[in-house]
Design a protein around this motif. Sequence first.
Motif, mmCIF file in Angstrom:
data_model
loop_
_atom_site.group_PDB
_atom_site.id
_atom_site.type_symbol
_atom_site.label_atom_id
_atom_site.label_comp_id
_atom_site.label_asym_id
_atom_site.label_seq_id
_atom_site.Cartn_x
_atom_site.Cartn_y
_atom_site.Cartn_z
ATOM 1 N N MET A 6 -62.655 35.764 103.131
ATOM 2 C CA MET A 6 -63.403 35.282 101.968
ATOM 3 C C MET A 6 -62.608 34.225 101.210
ATOM 4 S SD MET A 6 -66.382 36.592 101.996
ATOM 5 C CE MET A 6 -66.220 36.320 103.750
ATOM 6 N N GLU A 7 -61.301 34.416 101.074
ATOM 7 C CA GLU A 7 -60.462 33.430 100.392
ATOM 8 C C GLU A 7 -60.461 32.110 101.150
ATOM 9 O OE1 GLU A 7 -56.724 35.460 100.048
ATOM 10 O OE2 GLU A 7 -57.451 36.750 98.419
ATOM 11 N N ARG A 8 -60.373 32.163 102.474
ATOM 12 C CA ARG A 8 -60.412 30.937 103.286
ATOM 13 C C ARG A 8 -61.762 30.238 103.141
ATOM 14 N NH1 ARG A 8 -57.748 33.448 108.719
ATOM 15 N NH2 ARG A 8 -55.611 33.521 107.966
ATOM 16 N N GLN A 9 -62.830 31.016 103.134
ATOM 17 C CA GLN A 9 -64.182 30.460 102.989
ATOM 18 C C GLN A 9 -64.314 29.760 101.636
ATOM 19 O OE1 GLN A 9 -66.698 30.532 105.200
ATOM 20 N NE2 GLN A 9 -68.271 29.679 103.881
ATOM 21 N N GLN A 10 -63.838 30.414 100.576
ATOM 22 C CA GLN A 10 -63.920 29.825 99.242
ATOM 23 C C GLN A 10 -63.071 28.568 99.142
ATOM 24 O OE1 GLN A 10 -62.844 33.157 96.794
ATOM 25 N NE2 GLN A 10 -64.925 33.991 96.789
ATOM 26 N N ALA A 11 -61.890 28.582 99.746
ATOM 27 C CA ALA A 11 -61.023 27.398 99.730
ATOM 28 C C ALA A 11 -61.679 26.246 100.485
ATOM 29 C CB ALA A 11 -59.661 27.727 100.330
ATOM 30 N N ALA A 12 -62.306 26.547 101.615
ATOM 31 C CA ALA A 12 -62.980 25.507 102.398
ATOM 32 C C ALA A 12 -64.151 24.926 101.620
ATOM 33 C CB ALA A 12 -63.455 26.069 103.733
ATOM 34 N N GLN A 13 -64.897 25.789 100.938
ATOM 35 C CA GLN A 13 -66.027 25.307 100.134
ATOM 36 C C GLN A 13 -65.543 24.458 98.965
ATOM 37 O OE1 GLN A 13 -68.038 28.989 99.215
ATOM 38 N NE2 GLN A 13 -69.352 28.840 101.020
ATOM 39 N N ALA A 14 -64.462 24.878 98.318
ATOM 40 C CA ALA A 14 -63.914 24.114 97.200
ATOM 41 C C ALA A 14 -63.415 22.757 97.687
ATOM 42 C CB ALA A 14 -62.790 24.882 96.522
ATOM 43 N N SER A 15 -62.760 22.726 98.832
ATOM 44 C CA SER A 15 -62.259 21.476 99.403
ATOM 45 C C SER A 15 -63.408 20.545 99.752
ATOM 46 C CB SER A 15 -61.424 21.775 100.648
ATOM 47 O OG SER A 15 -61.037 20.579 101.274
ATOM 48 N N GLU A 16 -64.447 21.129 100.347
ATOM 49 C CA GLU A 16 -65.622 20.336 100.715
ATOM 50 C C GLU A 16 -66.312 19.774 99.471
ATOM 51 O OE1 GLU A 16 -69.842 21.482 102.537
ATOM 52 O OE2 GLU A 16 -68.162 21.888 103.904
ATOM 53 N N ALA A 17 -66.419 20.584 98.433
ATOM 54 C CA ALA A 17 -67.038 20.110 97.179
ATOM 55 C C ALA A 17 -66.193 19.019 96.553
ATOM 56 C CB ALA A 17 -67.207 21.298 96.206
ATOM 57 N N GLY A 18 -64.875 19.134 96.624
ATOM 58 C CA GLY A 18 -63.965 18.098 96.087
ATOM 59 C C GLY A 18 -64.098 16.797 96.837
ATOM 60 N N ASN A 19 -64.337 16.869 98.149
ATOM 61 C CA ASN A 19 -64.498 15.671 98.950
ATOM 62 C C ASN A 19 -65.809 14.953 98.687
ATOM 63 O OD1 ASN A 19 -62.028 16.039 100.163
ATOM 64 N ND2 ASN A 19 -62.852 17.124 101.936
ATOM 65 N N ARG A 20 -66.808 15.694 98.179
ATOM 66 C CA ARG A 20 -68.113 15.090 97.923
ATOM 67 C C ARG A 20 -68.180 14.385 96.569
ATOM 68 N NH1 ARG A 20 -71.912 19.786 98.480
ATOM 69 N NH2 ARG A 20 -70.418 20.977 99.612
ATOM 70 N N VAL A 21 -67.245 14.692 95.699
ATOM 71 C CA VAL A 21 -67.251 14.057 94.368
ATOM 72 C C VAL A 21 -66.801 12.619 94.515
ATOM 73 C CG1 VAL A 21 -66.237 14.124 92.072
ATOM 74 C CG2 VAL A 21 -66.793 16.270 93.243
ATOM 75 N N ALA A 22 -67.651 11.721 94.063
ATOM 76 C CA ALA A 22 -67.318 10.282 94.165
ATOM 77 C C ALA A 22 -66.275 9.928 93.126
ATOM 78 C CB ALA A 22 -68.588 9.466 93.947
ATOM 79 N N PRO A 23 -65.295 9.077 93.487
ATOM 80 C CA PRO A 23 -64.276 8.678 92.518
ATOM 81 C C PRO A 23 -64.911 7.874 91.383
ATOM 82 C CG PRO A 23 -63.928 7.619 94.670
ATOM 83 C CD PRO A 23 -65.121 8.500 94.789
ATOM 84 N N ALA A 24 -64.362 8.064 90.174
ATOM 85 C CA ALA A 24 -64.876 7.339 88.999
ATOM 86 C C ALA A 24 -64.449 5.884 89.100
ATOM 87 C CB ALA A 24 -64.337 7.969 87.710
ATOM 88 N N ALA A 25 -65.353 5.004 88.690
ATOM 89 C CA ALA A 25 -65.062 3.567 88.770
ATOM 90 C C ALA A 25 -64.513 3.031 87.493
ATOM 91 C CB ALA A 25 -66.325 2.799 89.136
#
Length: 177
Positions: free
Chosen positions: A158-177
């Motif tokens: 479960m911890e690995r799953q949550q970390a993977a989801q958090a990482s994936e969500a972080g990658n989807r956030v577009a950088p601020a311009a």
Amino acid sequence: MTGITLTAEQIRNAPAPVRQWIEQEVIATLGLAPRTPAATPAQAQAAHLVACSVEDMAGVLEHIRGVLPAVNVLFELGRPGISLGRPAVMTFRLMDILHHTRLQDVGQVMTCLEMINQALTEVKKDPTVRFCGFDNEGHCLIAPQTQESIATLWQTMMERQQAAQASEAGNRVAPAA
């Protein structure tokens, strides 16, 4: 002779003594209770119940991964059980496992438990080891360390799953311009 039909919901909502009586009747009708006296915790240990490590449980999971009902039964045994005897064993009611895994009958639970037993013999490379045993009262018996290892494996997954989801969500956030 008179017969009655009860729905699963009626059985779930019945008082505990009624559910236990139904459980005993089903076990007796299906012939799942051994004809020998109830196994004591010491006898279960003597029958080669082994204390499994997290690595052992990961190996078992790898062997049964393609059989979802068996995986569900395995993780069901990671829940806290009742510790009995010296040396201690953890007990789980087969009817509770049946209810929590949503299998159709106790026979399916027993099939899954036998698959887990077989997977452990392959992981340990020892045909005499047993993941679980049974008593006359419709309980599955496992070593306390095995229950703890299953719970730890579940928590790690479960911890690995949550970390993977958090990482994936972080990658989807577009950088601020």
